[in-house]
Design a protein around this motif. Sequence first.
Motif: not given
Length: 369
Positions: A238, A240-242, A244-246, A323, A328, A362, A368-369
């Motif tokens: 996870g 990417y979400e980890l 880009f959400n942070n 990132t 990405s 992390r 937000r993950g």
Amino acid sequence: MQTARLAKERLDDLVRLLRERGYRVLGPRVRAGAVMLDEIDSAADLPRGVKSAQEPGSYRLVDSADGRYFDFVNGPESLKRLLFAPEETLWTVTDGEVRFNEAAAEAPPTAVIGARACDIAGMRVQDRTFLAGQYSSHTDPYYAARREKLFLVAVNCTRSAGTCFCASMGTGPRVREAFDLALTELDDCFLVEAGSAAGENVAKQLPLVNAPASDRAAADRAIEGAAKSQVRRLDSDGIYELLFNNLEHPRWDDVASRCLSCANCVMVCPTCFCHKEHDETGLDGAQSAHKRQWDACFTLGHGSVHGARLRPQIRQRYRQWLTHKVASWIPQFGVSGCVGCGRCITWCPTGIDLTEEVAAIRATPGLRG
Ligand code: SF4
Ligand code: SF4
């Protein structure tokens, strides 16, 4: 071909055979206090009995008691420089006449002895950028010409450095693809495996004997031992979400306070491909050369568009690098841009460790993950 045994004192037969077949042979050599890739004339040029001690921001060579040929772990150089040149002229203009550089097509056949699993994984990542296929519509002729003429003698790692984390990236320490020959060094011999028709052809001329099961088991144990000894890992689950959400996580400010924006990490990374192009004009105004040169997302110029600087802060530039590299890159190229070689950790002057940076984000409670 079955895995076979080559006596240690016959390693020079391999160098000689490759030279007789017209290859320029490169291998690890000690230069400027580090193991670098340079031309070798014989196996005697290899740095036998040398180990590398690597930690964040630290690299030194020490004598090893056992006199092995490949006891050190990767140095600052990967295969990148050999395929994607740090600087090259793409075309010249003389008195109004444009001439493209055809010299790359004449790239000499080159054999590299000692490529590690992470080096080959890095090359395979760059293949996705420079060779036409699923991820690129264009083949770079300079890269392709050199890649075509490359003969790789890989070496399975039986030792890991303190900064390696290839096991967690699934890229090493065993070489699994894109090699011609692979060697595993044991106490008294090398185990030899062919990975291509060209490799088989060379192997047929080597003084090989079948390897007993005990040798193969010893090699497996040594490679597994190298994997198990790795103290770093990158959890890509996870990721990417980890990240880009942070994008506003305070850790980006923390790392920026330690980062010098020197771009060492990019220069040693086997997968980074950013470059710039510029013209060098002769003082007489009659000629110019259009050059391609490695660049990095850590330079101010790399993030400049029409004079506007898109990433003026180090925080933004480090975040851009990390990132893209570990997150990405995956939707863009189908793999992570990181192969876990650990070079960016060893060669960062302030010892910044991307595995720690990701782990710190992390570990944030309520993230937000
Ligand atoms: S992370 Fe380290 S090597 Fe990379 S730019 Fe910053 S200081 Fe230099
Ligand atoms: S990001 Fe660092 S560890 Fe990953 S491939 Fe590049 S240099 Fe190696």
